[in-house]
Design a protein around this motif. Structure first.
Motif, short mmCIF file in Angstrom:
data_model
loop_
_atom_site.label_atom_id
_atom_site.label_comp_id
_atom_site.label_asym_id
_atom_site.label_seq_id
_atom_site.Cartn_x
_atom_site.Cartn_y
_atom_site.Cartn_z
N VAL B 50 0.86 -1.20 0.00
CA VAL B 50 0.00 0.00 0.00
C VAL B 50 0.89 1.24 0.00
CG1 VAL B 50 -1.59 1.36 1.42
CG2 VAL B 50 -2.00 -1.09 1.11
N GLY B 51 1.96 1.20 0.80
CA GLY B 51 2.91 2.31 0.85
C GLY B 51 3.59 2.53 -0.49
N ARG B 52 3.96 1.43 -1.13
CA ARG B 52 4.61 1.52 -2.44
C ARG B 52 3.68 2.17 -3.45
NH1 ARG B 52 4.44 -0.98 -7.18
NH2 ARG B 52 2.87 -2.48 -6.46
N LYS B 53 2.43 1.74 -3.43
CA LYS B 53 1.46 2.31 -4.38
C LYS B 53 1.24 3.79 -4.10
CE LYS B 53 -0.95 -1.98 -5.40
NZ LYS B 53 -1.85 -2.91 -4.74
N ALA B 54 1.31 4.17 -2.83
CA ALA B 54 1.16 5.59 -2.48
C ALA B 54 2.30 6.39 -3.09
CB ALA B 54 1.13 5.76 -0.96
N VAL B 55 3.51 5.80 -3.11
CA VAL B 55 4.65 6.47 -3.75
C VAL B 55 4.37 6.63 -5.24
CG1 VAL B 55 7.09 6.24 -4.36
CG2 VAL B 55 6.31 5.69 -2.04
N TYR B 130 13.79 2.31 9.92
CA TYR B 130 12.49 2.84 10.37
C TYR B 130 11.70 1.71 10.99
CZ TYR B 130 10.78 0.76 6.01
OH TYR B 130 10.48 -0.10 4.99
N SER B 131 10.98 2.05 12.00
CA SER B 131 10.15 1.05 12.65
C SER B 131 8.97 1.77 13.27
CB SER B 131 10.95 0.31 13.71
OG SER B 131 10.14 -0.68 14.29
N ALA B 132 7.92 1.02 13.49
CA ALA B 132 6.75 1.63 14.09
C ALA B 132 6.64 1.16 15.53
CB ALA B 132 5.50 1.25 13.31
N ARG B 133 6.08 2.03 16.37
CA ARG B 133 5.88 1.65 17.76
C ARG B 133 4.58 0.83 17.85
NH1 ARG B 133 8.81 5.35 21.48
NH2 ARG B 133 10.08 6.70 20.19
N PHE B 134 4.66 -0.38 17.29
CA PHE B 134 3.47 -1.24 17.30
C PHE B 134 3.00 -1.51 18.72
CE2 PHE B 134 5.90 -2.68 13.51
CZ PHE B 134 5.05 -2.15 12.57
N TYR B 260 5.37 7.83 5.39
CA TYR B 260 6.82 7.74 5.56
C TYR B 260 7.50 7.49 4.23
CZ TYR B 260 11.36 6.18 7.28
OH TYR B 260 12.71 6.05 7.51
N TYR B 261 6.97 6.55 3.45
CA TYR B 261 7.59 6.22 2.16
C TYR B 261 7.59 7.41 1.23
CZ TYR B 261 7.73 1.27 3.45
OH TYR B 261 8.02 0.08 4.06
N VAL B 262 6.45 8.10 1.17
CA VAL B 262 6.35 9.25 0.27
C VAL B 262 7.36 10.32 0.70
CG1 VAL B 262 4.83 11.12 -0.47
CG2 VAL B 262 3.95 8.79 -0.32
N GLU B 263 7.45 10.56 2.01
CA GLU B 263 8.36 11.57 2.53
C GLU B 263 9.81 11.23 2.20
OE1 GLU B 263 7.86 14.45 3.77
OE2 GLU B 263 9.98 14.80 4.27
N LYS B 264 10.19 9.97 2.41
CA LYS B 264 11.58 9.57 2.19
C LYS B 264 11.96 9.64 0.72
CE LYS B 264 12.95 9.28 6.18
NZ LYS B 264 14.19 9.81 6.75
N MET B 287 1.86 6.23 12.08
CA MET B 287 2.50 5.02 11.57
C MET B 287 1.81 3.78 12.14
SD MET B 287 6.58 4.28 11.36
CE MET B 287 7.23 5.24 10.01
N VAL B 288 1.15 3.96 13.27
CA VAL B 288 0.33 2.89 13.84
C VAL B 288 -1.10 3.42 13.94
CG1 VAL B 288 -0.07 1.43 15.86
CG2 VAL B 288 2.27 1.96 15.15
N ILE B 289 -2.02 2.67 13.36
CA ILE B 289 -3.42 3.13 13.32
C ILE B 289 -4.28 2.05 13.98
CG2 ILE B 289 -5.31 3.77 11.78
CD1 ILE B 289 -2.97 4.25 9.64
N ILE B 290 -5.19 2.49 14.84
CA ILE B 290 -6.15 1.54 15.42
C ILE B 290 -7.37 1.50 14.50
CG2 ILE B 290 -7.60 1.01 17.42
CD1 ILE B 290 -4.63 0.74 18.00
N GLY B 291 -7.74 0.29 14.08
CA GLY B 291 -8.84 0.14 13.13
C GLY B 291 -10.20 0.39 13.78
#
Lengths: 310, 360
Positions: B50-55, B130-134, B260-264, B287-291
């Motif tokens: 999904v991140g790649r497609k956003a880029v 990069y890592s997320a605070r899961f 993050y991907y778009v920014e980098k 970076m962490v989203i609650i559904g």
């Protein structure tokens, strides 16, 4: 650690379910190898069975129609293998590996619109009276139809190989195709049928994964089950009952180690994870050593192409 | 057999890479992604894709992305990244922990290529992590789990004993214990990120031992399917998995890599990208989203869960706030003290109350 937390009846019931795809796929491969053909494409045929079974199961709403489709799909893919190695006389190892890669790829493609879809409902068949026996009933007599069919297949294949003339012919083709040919048996036809049967069984094994065991379609869901099935055939010395025992030991240790972990047993988990593989190999090696020494059961012409001389 | 598989995957990857190399020639800026599993897993890899497609979308035709799925965490990863770099990639995202050493090795050979490695801790002049605070998300789901369990037994299907996973277990446990002092955690390690059949077996085992809420730190949606069938609860991992268990799915911890991907990539194109950085963002940064929360969760619990989420986002709440002891009873955090990033990134111990050992 409290062993009483483990429900052993459920443990045995789940080991049977976990082992059934292996039993089915390995039985098919056993017949193929007994005819002298080494088909390394089990993984590919399984996954194509898994995806085709799931698609048809979802579309028709019946898991059992899905299983028929899984058998057909596995058989169709094996036709390709049969053509390449029997007619074109290609190398069996390379062709089998290619079949696996091809199967994995095409299954991913076919299954793409079906990820994230609920599988059709399945009903377990409780055998009257027997299923009400405490513990044993839960263990053995409350399964789905395919589990019972897999056990019947073991018996049937054993009977076919050891007690029937057709089975003898199949084995003779696998032992020495030139002799079988000179006796007037149709080596190519017999191998062709064996390969297609093996494909159908692998397909059913895969279908069982996606329709019964997990049950859902995810890419790459066989995750090496086809390779384990292949190994089981060899370690069982090409004998159906040993194959069943081997598969159940493998499934059993797999499920047991999960149970032991959950109750917090203090054993190195890397050892536990390795245990199913070790135990299966050990058990089958021991069985093969004690009796029938020297007779490993490997077909003499395994993996060799048959070239018609006359 | 293993060697055969290795040889096979290597030649297969090589063939695909040659294909990719031929495809990736037009755009000004090329970005490569490598995935540990298939993007169709509806979990970890799906969100990276999904991140790649956003880029792709953010930069139109200016940026071209390529990806390689099912890359093993071995020498194969080096080969794939080398091939990507040779094919002209300007930036490579390696999206699994086990790519750490391969990334460092390949980065040495291609100093001009920028590397971004997910969840690792080794950096270089041209490698950032990069890592997320899961674990922040796990505080929220841990609380819900503690409130929703009736058997007071919560099952946890874990992948590998690495700090990220241990952190998640600790965080979920602390939150669940706070919500319900009687909870007990049962943890099963399956030593794989993605094996639907194994994940399903582990979940079934936990359920047979009385767990009625299952947490997972593995990638597929098999556990959700099993939970739905058994009539117990579970949480989506990495992506929303409610399609697999509309009744079982309480909520999900969703990974939001896209910003993050778009920014980098933007930084990479502008020349402002820096190596040696370690990004560690959580709920606050998106970076962490609650559904979505399932309606089976009582309104009061929903409210508490959202309060935890918002508190963490605002920085007023921390998942690891003392007093907390380690499993052996030795003190870790004093009252009111919060965990520092270093300890979190290297976390290799359970907190007090969790039974069993972390495998070594």
């Amino acid at each position: 650690m409290d062993l009483s937390e483990i429900n052993f009846a459920v443990l045995v019931a789940s080991l049977i379910v976990a082992s059934t795809p292996l039993v089915l796929a390995a039985l098919g491969e056993l017949i193929v190898e007994k005819s002298g053909v080494l088909n390394l494409g089990v993984e590919g045929m399984m996954i194509i069975g898994a995806v085709a079974g799931f698609i048809v199961g979802v579309e028709t709403g019946s898991a059992y129609i899905g299983m028929i489709a899984a058998a057909v799909a596995g058989a169709l893919l094996s036709l390709l293998f049969a053509f390449i190695i029997l007619i074109m006389q290609a190398n069996q190892v390379a062709s089998g590996l290619a079949l696996t890669i091809f199967g994995l790829g095409i299954a991913a493609l076919m299954g793409h619109p079906y990820t994230g879809i609920k599988s059709p409902q399945i009903s377990t068949i409780s055998i009257p009276i027997l299923s009400e026996i405490p513990i044993l009933g839960t263990m053995f007599f409350q399964h789905d139809l395919i589990v019972y069919l897999s056990l019947i297949s073991v018996l049937t294949i054993w009977y076919f190989l050891t007690r029937m003339r057709a089975g003898l012919i199949l084995r003779s083709v696998g032992e020495d195709h030139d002799v079988a040919h000179s006796l007037g048996y149709r080596v190519i036809t017999i191998r062709f049928l064996a390969i297609v049967f093996g494909g159908a069984m692998a397909g059913v094994g895969g279908g069982y994964l996606s329709l019964f065991r997990v049950p859902q379609w995810t890419e790459g869901m066989t995750a090496g089950a086809g390779w384990i099935a292949l190994a089981l055939v060899v370690f069982s010395g090409w004998r159906p009952f040993r194959l069943l025992i081997g598969a159940y030991i493998f499934g059993g240790i797999t499920i047991l180690q999960l149970n032991l972990q959950a109750i917090g047993v203090n054993i190195n988990i890397a050892v536990l994870s390795m245990a199913p593989y070790l135990a299966t190999i050990l058990a089958l090696v021991v069985i093969s050593m004690s009796r029938f020494r020297g007779n490993r059961g490997a077909p003499g012409c395994l993996g060799r192409s048959f070239v018609k001389t006359i | 057999m293993k060697r055969v598989i290795k040889f096979l995957s290597a030649s297969f990857i090589f063939a695909v890479m040659v294909l990719n190399a031929n495809l990736a020639i037009s755009a000004d800026y090329k970005v490569g992604f490598i995935y540990i599993g298939p993007p169709g897993d509806h979990g970890w890899n799906y969100q990276h894709d999904v991140g790649r497609k956003a880029v792709d979308e953010a930069f139109g035709g200016k940026v071209e992305t390529v990806f390689q799925e099912n890359v093993p965490e071995s020498a194969d990863a080096e080969r794939v990244m080398t091939q990507m770099a040779l094919a002209g990639a300007d930036m490579i995202f390696a999206t699994s922990f086990g790519y750490m050493d391969p990334v460092i090795n390949v980065a040495k050979k291609f100093p001009k290529v920028k590397f971004e490695h997910a969840t690792g801790y080794k950096t270089a002049d041209n490698v950032s992590t990069y890592s997320a605070r899961f674990y922040e998300g796990r505080s929220v789901v841990g609380h819900i789990a503690g409130k929703m369990t009736k058997s007071n037994t919560i099952g946890y299907v874990a992948s590998f004993p690495i700090p990220e996973v241990v952190r998640g277990i600790n965080s979920a446990y602390l939150a669940a214990k706070k919500a319900n002092p009687n909870v007990e955690f049962k943890v099963i390690w399956i030593f794989t990120w993605y094996d639907p059949a194994k994940e399903a077996d582990a979940a079934k085992t936990l359920i047979s031992q009385g767990a009625d809420v299952i947490l997972q730190h593995v990638d597929s949606s098999a556990i959700m399917t099993v939970a739905e069938e058994a009539g117990v609860y579970a949480f989506g991992q990495a992506s929303d998995m409610s399609a697999f268990g509309p009744n079982a799915h309480l909520t999900a911890i969703i990974n939001g890599w896209a910003p993050y991907y778009v920014e980098k990539v933007k930084q990479g194109m502008a020349g402002t990208w820096k190596g040696g950085e370690q990004t560690f963002d959580g709920i606050g940064a998106g970076m962490v989203i609650i559904g979505d929360l399932n309606d089976k969760i009582p309104a009061s619990v929903k409210k508490e869960a959202m309060a935890i989420r918002d508190g963490i986002a605002a920085g007023t709440l921390h998942s690891f706030t003392g007093p907390i002891n380690k499993q052996d009873g030795s003190p870790w955090l004093k009252a009111g003290e919060t965990a520092d990033v270093g300890t979190l990134l290297g976390m290799n111990f359970y907190v007090e109350g969790i039974e069993g050992d972390i495998p070594k």
